[in-house]
Write a protein that holds these residues in place. Structure first.
Motif, short mmCIF file in Angstrom:
data_model
loop_
_atom_site.label_atom_id
_atom_site.label_comp_id
_atom_site.label_asym_id
_atom_site.label_seq_id
_atom_site.Cartn_x
_atom_site.Cartn_y
_atom_site.Cartn_z
N LYS A 30 0.81 -1.21 0.00
CA LYS A 30 0.00 0.00 0.00
C LYS A 30 0.85 1.26 0.00
O LYS A 30 1.16 1.84 1.03
N THR A 31 1.23 1.68 -1.19
CA THR A 31 2.05 2.88 -1.32
C THR A 31 1.18 4.13 -1.38
O THR A 31 -0.01 4.06 -1.67
N ILE A 32 1.83 5.26 -1.14
CA ILE A 32 1.17 6.56 -1.27
C ILE A 32 1.31 6.95 -2.74
O ILE A 32 2.41 7.22 -3.22
N GLY A 33 0.21 6.94 -3.47
CA GLY A 33 0.24 7.31 -4.88
C GLY A 33 0.87 6.25 -5.77
O GLY A 33 1.14 5.13 -5.34
N ASP A 34 1.11 6.61 -7.02
CA ASP A 34 1.72 5.71 -7.99
C ASP A 34 3.24 5.89 -7.92
O ASP A 34 3.76 6.93 -8.30
N ILE A 82 8.54 3.40 5.71
CA ILE A 82 7.20 3.72 6.23
C ILE A 82 6.93 5.20 5.96
O ILE A 82 7.76 6.05 6.26
N LYS A 83 5.78 5.48 5.37
CA LYS A 83 5.38 6.83 4.93
C LYS A 83 6.25 7.32 3.78
O LYS A 83 6.13 8.46 3.35
N ASN A 84 7.14 6.47 3.28
CA ASN A 84 8.04 6.89 2.20
C ASN A 84 8.35 5.70 1.30
O ASN A 84 9.48 5.26 1.30
N PRO A 85 7.43 5.11 0.59
CA PRO A 85 6.05 5.48 0.32
C PRO A 85 5.01 4.53 0.93
O PRO A 85 3.84 4.65 0.62
N PHE A 86 5.41 3.58 1.80
CA PHE A 86 4.47 2.56 2.26
C PHE A 86 3.69 2.98 3.50
O PHE A 86 4.23 3.56 4.43
N LEU A 87 2.41 2.60 3.51
CA LEU A 87 1.54 2.89 4.65
C LEU A 87 1.23 1.64 5.48
O LEU A 87 0.70 1.75 6.57
N THR A 88 1.57 0.46 4.96
CA THR A 88 1.19 -0.79 5.60
C THR A 88 2.33 -1.79 5.61
O THR A 88 3.03 -1.95 4.61
N ALA A 89 2.49 -2.47 6.74
CA ALA A 89 3.41 -3.61 6.85
C ALA A 89 2.60 -4.78 7.37
O ALA A 89 1.83 -4.63 8.33
#
Length: 133
Positions: A30-34, A82-89
Motif C-alpha cells: 500500500k504505497t502513497i500514490g503511484d 514507512i510513509k516513504n512510500p508505504f503505509l502498511t506492513a
C-alpha cells in the motif's frame, strides 16, 4: 502522535515471531500514490554457518533488487520506507497476522487477526529443526 513507537512495537513482534519459530512472511504494501517501488518482501535466509540473515527483495515496476541484512538492519531499512512510500506492513505468523498501518494524521496502529498461514516459512522450519531458534 507519531507512528514510530507503534512501528517499534511491530518490529519487536517480528523479532518475537522469529525467536519463537512462528514467522511465516512479512511484506510492505500500500504505497502513497503511484510510485516506482511496488513492495518489499522480507524473508529468512539460512547461512552456511547455521546462522540466519534477512533477504529484502524490493520490487519496482521494472526490476527486483535483493539485499541481505542482519535482522536489526532489515528492520531499520523497513522503517525507512514507512510513509516513504508505504503505509502498511503485514506480518504473517502461525499464531496471528499483524497489520501495521499509518493513517493520514501520522498515527500508527496494529491490527491483529487470525493467522493466514498454518505453517512457518520453510527456512523458519529448517532453523527450528537445526536448533538455531
Amino acid at each position: 502522535m507519531s507512528y514510530e513507537p507503534i512501528f517499534a512495537l511491530f518490529s519487536e513482534r517480528v523479532k518475537e515471531s522469529i525467536q519463537s519459530g512462528t514467522f511465516a512472511k512479512l511484506t510492505l504494501a500500500k504505497t502513497i500514490g503511484d510510485t516506482e517501488i511496488k513492495n518489499i518482501y522480507f524473508r529468512l535466509v539460512l547461512n552456511e554457518d547455521n546462522t540466519y540473515s534477512i533477504s529484502l527483495t524490493t520490487r519496482y515496476k521494472t526490476e527486483e533488487i535483493e539485499s541481505i541484512h542482519t535482522l536489526d538492519e532489515a528492520l531499520l531499512v523497513l522503517g525507512s520506507y514507512i510513509k516513504n512510500p508505504f503505509l502498511t506492513a503485514l506480518l504473517f505468523t502461525t499464531d496471528n497476522d499483524l497489520t501495521f498501518k499509518v493513517n493520514k494524521k501520522n498515527a500508527g496502529s496494529i491490527i491483529e487477526q487470525p493467522p493466514t498461514f498454518k505453517n512457518a516459512s520453510p527456512v523458519m522450519l529448517e532453523m527450528i529443526e537445526k536448533g538455531i531458534v
